[in-house]
Design an enzyme around this catalytic site. Structure first.
Site, PDB file in Angstrom:
ATOM      1  N   MET A  30       1.215  -1.144  -0.184  1.00 40.17           N
ATOM      2  CA  MET A  30      -0.170   0.329   0.049  1.00 40.17           C
ATOM      3  C   MET A  30       1.543   1.468  -0.157  1.00 40.17           C
ATOM      4  SD  MET A  30      -3.065  -1.432   0.048  1.00 40.17           S
ATOM      5  CE  MET A  30      -3.933   0.165   0.509  1.00 40.17           C
ATOM      6  N   HIS A 145       4.708   5.682   1.611  1.00 42.64           N
ATOM      7  CA  HIS A 145       3.482   4.532   1.978  1.00 42.64           C
ATOM      8  C   HIS A 145       2.307   4.812   2.343  1.00 42.64           C
ATOM      9  CE1 HIS A 145       2.116   1.581   4.692  1.00 42.64           C
ATOM     10  NE2 HIS A 145       2.634   0.520   3.770  1.00 42.64           N
ATOM     11  N   HIS A 146       1.210   4.314   2.291  1.00 40.47           N
ATOM     12  CA  HIS A 146       0.152   5.384   2.171  1.00 40.47           C
ATOM     13  C   HIS A 146       0.053   5.456   3.649  1.00 40.47           C
ATOM     14  CE1 HIS A 146      -3.278   6.680  -0.310  1.00 40.47           C
ATOM     15  NE2 HIS A 146      -3.148   5.586  -0.800  1.00 40.47           N
ATOM     16  N   SER A 147       0.231   4.532   4.970  1.00 43.35           N
ATOM     17  CA  SER A 147      -0.003   4.786   5.695  1.00 43.35           C
ATOM     18  C   SER A 147       1.117   5.966   6.718  1.00 43.35           C
ATOM     19  CB  SER A 147       0.897   3.954   6.950  1.00 43.35           C
ATOM     20  OG  SER A 147       2.442   3.934   7.162  1.00 43.35           O
ATOM     21  N   GLY A 149       0.343   9.035   5.045  1.00 47.81           N
ATOM     22  CA  GLY A 149      -0.487  10.185   4.366  1.00 47.81           C
ATOM     23  C   GLY A 149      -1.032  10.046   2.691  1.00 47.81           C
TER      24      GLY A 149
END
Length: 391
Positions: A30, A145-147, A149
């Site tokens: 992700m 990484h999507h975590s 932002g």
């Protein structure tokens, strides 16, 4: 012995639990890939120094994701020492033997998109390529990484790293002109209109929710070429893009008295319909019409309901290293933005970049789909021009 050592190390550092959204997006696959096109060849030392002075001060860019064994194995953020050079990748390429730079960038981007993040270090990296394309003298690919932002927060963060061309010390302005409120003599009429619009909004919301529940539990999607094969566990992603004129979009917007988002959504829907129609070319026209009439396909449009992050606050956060948290997830696939580099400022030009990421096991010809979306805008423009001549 190894786990005990890790536990002792975790006890000595300040840990912060992941937000519920970050936990949902904690998979190594992700992430977001952002492409920057520069007007001059990139300066490696300037980019590294710039990251050290800005992004590295954002807590998520100087933390790695790990497991807290004392809290039922929950994921946490752990601050670490970051060597920026380890996150800035300059591939050793034989640029002279690259026949099609645009195709090479497309393939390189797709390769990045198919490679999971290295979860043993902070979840970001920059790929620098001194390759001249049709739109830029050099290219930088950011993989984040999507975590860390979502699309909106990361774009705001990148804007906070930029400065104006006219004033290298000034932040980029993101404020838009607003109309001054004017006194209205028909305030009672506007009150009634506002109330009626609110009633309509509530009614259509209830209807849409009811329809969504029906499609989830009863009205399954019709089998069609756009449906992924759930039995195929191997996914191969392809990332491509097209650049279109923002003036064309504004022309349609103004003539149809709608919004830019409406135009982009309309051309996307028309492009998907056109692409889907070509998959049934082996049938007669009558058979194709019957098949297409019965097809039912659900789609999801992600909408950002939060105000854009304040650029000044983000710039201060990176300068002071204060705490920062990110919000909901937004997928940004269409935006009127282009980057140029003259002492690394950011500049807006009159273009929209359409980014398309597809699973090639489902859509083996993504260029055709992207062309159909672009051609749909041309079709709408032609219809508008024809209408003008008729009038």
């Amino acid at each position: 012995m190894g786990k005990d050592l890790v536990r002792k190390e975790l006890d000595t550092v300040a840990m912060e639990p992941l937000s519920p959204m970050s936990q949902l997006l904690s998979s190594p696959g992700m992430f977001i890939v952002v492409t920057f096109g520069f007007k001059i060849p990139f300066n490696l030392s300037a980019i590294v120094e710039g990251i050290k002075n800005t992004l590295i001060n954002a807590p998520r860019f100087s933390s790695k994701m790990d497991i807290d064994y004392q809290k039922k194995g929950e994921s946490v953020w752990i601050p670490v020492r970051v060597r920026v050079e380890d996150h800035v990748i300059v591939p050793d390429l034989d640029y002279g033997n690259i026949d099609s730079p645009d195709q090479f960038i497309e393939d390189y981007t797709s390769s990045i998109a198919n490679t999971p993040m290295d979860m043993s270090k902070p979840l970001w990296e920059f790929h620098l390529l001194n390759i001249k394309t049709s739109n830029a003298e050099s290219v930088v690919l950011a993989k984040i990484h999507h975590s860390i932002g979502d699309g909106m927060s990361l774009m705001s963060l990148l804007l906070a790293c930029a400065r104006k061309t006219s004033d290298p010390n000034a932040l980029v302005s993101t404020k838009t002109a607003t109309r001054k409120p004017t006194a209205s003599k028909a305030s009672a009429w506007w009150l009634f209109t506002g109330f009626w619009l609110m009633i309509r909004a509530v009614f259509y919301t209830i209807v849409d929710v009811f329809k969504s529940l029906l499609t989830i539990y009863f009205l399954r999607d019709t089998k069609n070429p756009l449906m992924a094969n759930t039995n195929n566990g191997i996914r191969s992603w392809k990332v491509i893009h097209r650049t279109i004129s923002f003036d064309d979009v504004k022309l349609v917007k103004n003539v149809m008295n709608t919004t830019v988002n409406d135009v982009l959504l309309g051309m996307t829907q028309a492009g998907l319909s056109k692409y889907l129609s070509t998959k049934y070319d082996r049938y007669t026209m009558v058979q194709k019409e019957k098949i297409l009439e019965k097809i039912r396909v659900r789609s999801t449009v992600a909408v950002n309901l939060r105000p854009a992050a304040n650029i000044e606050d983000l710039a201060n956060m990176m300068a002071n290293g204060s705490k920062c948290r990110w919000g909901n997830v937004v997928a940004v696939i269409l935006f009127p933005l282009w980057i140029k580099s003259e002492d690394d400022p950011l500049d807006y030009v009159n273009k929209i970049v359409i980014n398309l990421a597809v699973d090639t096991s489902t859509i083996p010809d993504p260029h055709r789909l992207c062309d159909d979306v672009v051609e749909s805008l041309e079709t709408i423009k032609s219809a508008i021009n024809f209408h003008k001549t008729e009038v």
